[in-house]
Design an enzyme around this catalytic site. Sequence first.
Site, PDB file in Angstrom:
ATOM      1  CG  HIS A 231      -1.905  -1.135   1.234  1.00 35.66           C
ATOM      2  ND1 HIS A 231      -2.560  -1.554   2.378  1.00 35.66           N
ATOM      3  CD2 HIS A 231      -2.326  -1.955   0.248  1.00 35.66           C
ATOM      4  CE1 HIS A 231      -3.329  -2.578   2.097  1.00 35.66           C
ATOM      5  NE2 HIS A 231      -3.208  -2.846   0.815  1.00 35.66           N
ATOM      6  CD  GLU A 261      -3.108  -5.745  -5.470  1.00 31.91           C
ATOM      7  OE1 GLU A 261      -2.233  -6.480  -4.938  1.00 31.91           O
ATOM      8  OE2 GLU A 261      -4.054  -5.266  -4.821  1.00 31.91           O
ATOM      9  CD  GLU A 357      -4.435  -9.433  -2.372  1.00 34.37           C
ATOM     10  OE1 GLU A 357      -3.642  -8.479  -2.507  1.00 34.37           O
ATOM     11  OE2 GLU A 357      -5.634  -9.295  -2.083  1.00 34.37           O
TER      12      GLU A 357
END
Length: 401
Positions: A231, A261, A357
């Site tokens: 982040h 992503e 992820e």
Amino acid sequence: MTERPQFYRFHQGAEVLPFAAAEYAARLAGLRAIMASKGVEAAVFTSMHNVAYYSGFLYCSFGRQYGLVVTATECVTISAGIDAGQPWRRSYGDNITYTDWQRGNYWRAIRSVTGLGKVIGYEADHMTVAVRMALRDDLQPARLVDIAALTMTQRMHKSPAELDLIRAGAAVADVGGYAIRDSIKPGVREIDVAMAGRDAMELEIARRFPDAEYRDTWVWFQSGINTDGAHNPVTSRALMRGDILSLNTFPMISGYYTALERTLFVGEVDAASLAIWEANVAAHEYGMSLLVPGAKCSDVTAQINDFLEARDLLQYRTFGYGHSFGVLSHYYGREAGLELREDIDTVLEPGMVISMEPMLTIPDGAPGAGGYREHDILFITDDGNEDITGYPYGPAFNVVG
């Protein structure tokens, strides 16, 4: 002196909602079943995610209080006067506007729906101590019942209409990803690449959803050392040949979050980095194969942990392997009961939506330094899963510029 109202109804224009009225009626029926099972007479929601989920209205607080009150017969959003008729146009059911002429008018508006002395359902995971004290003082509830976890469980099971919107969101995220890929070259700043992806997504959302409100879509595009955290905000760092990159596109459609992503490299990738990247891609593919009905989140996590440990990479894992999707974003909402972590024992069921992820962060100065992350969104189906992310992952497509 003119007497000014504590609250009133300001209804102008036509309702424009993200979903058909039948969708909200079904959600409210599920909520009322929860309320009946717990003896709750009125639910008072204060979070952006539950207000939006049950009414369609995604508020912008800007230091003011907003809410939704649901009883056996009513569904009423509570909004501040500064917003005029917009909350009404974006709410399923009724809307009451409170004024700021007197402190406490927010609670007076809520009390006009709930009455005094009722059994009140609330969200313990969202309500501050101060707000809870005000609820007790102003509504004088016979009893307070925390229904946050039960509403989260309801939100975790997506309707066909939600699945359609999430599928569209994933396609928009892909559009942003391709725009970012086309912008990558040495000397370009992170911020310039991020803006290209964001602009492409906002235009695509407007094309697909001409009646929507447009807000909150964003990109995190990271390079070099800035890839070490998932982040990390965008900077003005200029890209250099051989840089590791992290592409993260986040379209927001009526409060619904989707994401893409990907790991990339500028121009070339060295052998050490390629080995880490390929190992993380292998973990990603293995993890996706595990996301099937009946799988337990903690068991999936343990299996991917074993996969990485066998390759002497587990120590570089930085967070859990995936999470739910729906009404959530980086500053509100989270369906924490559906995350791929060691401490979550939720069993996957058809109609759930979850990401895979895996991320590995190799420390600066070590061979292959940087953060490696791939992210796909999967629908859990009756007999397995459906990957709705289209943008390719891995070195064959993502060594660019």
